[in-house]
Scaffold this active site. Structure first.
Site, PDB file in Angstrom:
ATOM      1  N   TRP A  23       0.846  -1.185   0.000  1.00  0.00           N
ATOM      2  CA  TRP A  23       0.000   0.000   0.000  1.00  0.00           C
ATOM      3  C   TRP A  23       0.889   1.246   0.000  1.00  0.00           C
ATOM      4  O   TRP A  23       1.890   1.301   0.726  1.00  0.00           O
ATOM      5  CB  TRP A  23      -0.892  -0.011   1.222  1.00  0.00           C
ATOM      6  N   HIS A  57      -3.244 -11.216   4.365  1.00  0.00           N
ATOM      7  CA  HIS A  57      -3.456 -10.876   5.777  1.00  0.00           C
ATOM      8  C   HIS A  57      -4.944 -10.777   6.068  1.00  0.00           C
ATOM      9  O   HIS A  57      -5.767 -10.664   5.162  1.00  0.00           O
ATOM     10  CB  HIS A  57      -2.782  -9.543   6.116  1.00  0.00           C
ATOM     11  N   HIS A  63      -9.233  -2.606  13.086  1.00  0.00           N
ATOM     12  CA  HIS A  63      -8.599  -1.864  11.993  1.00  0.00           C
ATOM     13  C   HIS A  63      -9.290  -0.512  11.763  1.00  0.00           C
ATOM     14  O   HIS A  63      -8.632   0.482  11.468  1.00  0.00           O
ATOM     15  CB  HIS A  63      -8.640  -2.716  10.724  1.00  0.00           C
TER      16      HIS A  63
END
Length: 216
Positions: A23, A57, A63
């Site tokens: 990312w 993942h 999160h």
């Protein structure tokens, strides 16, 4: 393990190295040996540094939710069991229409979305692709309404790059585990057994995982 049982297992995890797409802004994968047999040490011991969202993942509710469950509180029963690989041949946003086309007639709790994204993993060392296919907010609500407990996607996020976090919030608020960074390039649509075991990290919002499909 017999040859027959080996053939029934399909590794859908992404190999992790410094060349793995990540990312934008996320730290690069680093591996360094503080002990090394080649230097005359008694053993080899490697230290790694990376984001817990690198490669294959799982995302836990923490999160995006302040009081959400962390990885160590996710039930293993959610991560292991019958799943369906759903073929989504189009790119862009994955909404109810795209999901309905390949949805099985029987109830399903775990779905893995096979999109054109999987082809990106074939090019080792490729740069991050911003135009990946992912689930829209409407698609996330549809998945929750259909009783999904786990949804997997074949790139680094279940929501599109430029979208607000609505997709994550809808899924995680409903207790849906998100499995990201899959490689489904060699996997046909249909039913499988999913075996997904993330690292048992304490108090983190995500964890690297090894994900495998087994022919039922």
């Amino acid at each position: 393990m017999t040859d027959a049982s080996k053939q029934r297992l399909i590794d859908i995890s992404v190999p992790v190295s410094a060349a793995t797409p990540r990312w934008p802004g996320s730290p690069a994968f680093e591996a360094s040996r503080w002990l090394d047999l080649e230097r005359g040490d008694i053993a080899t011991d490697t230290t790694i540094r990376c984001s817990v969202h690198l490669g294959t993942h799982i995302d836990a509710p923490a999160h995006f939710l302040r009081d959400g469950a962390t990885v160590d509180r996710i039930a293993l029963e959610t991560l292991i069991g019958r799943c369906w690989v759903i073929d989504i041949p189009d790119g862009g946003a994955i909404g109810p229409t795209q999901l309905e086309r390949g949805w099985p007639a029987e109830p399903v709790e775990r779905v893995l979305l096979r999109t054109p994204n999987s082809a990106y993993w074939a090019n080792a060392g490729a740069q991050f692709v911003e135009e990946f296919a992912a689930v829209s907010a409407a698609g996330a609500r549809w998945l929750v309404d259909h009783g999904v407990r786990l949804v997997g996607i074949d790139y680094l996020s279940v929501q599109r790059f430029a979208d607000p976090p609505d997709t994550h919030l809808i899924l995680l608020s409903a207790g849906v585990v998100i499995l990201e960074g899959l490689n489904l390039n060699e996997v046909a649509a249909g039913p499988y057994d999913l075996l997904c075991l993330p690292m048992h990290l304490q108090g983190t919002e995500a964890a690297p995982a090894r994900a495998v499909l087994r022919w039922p």
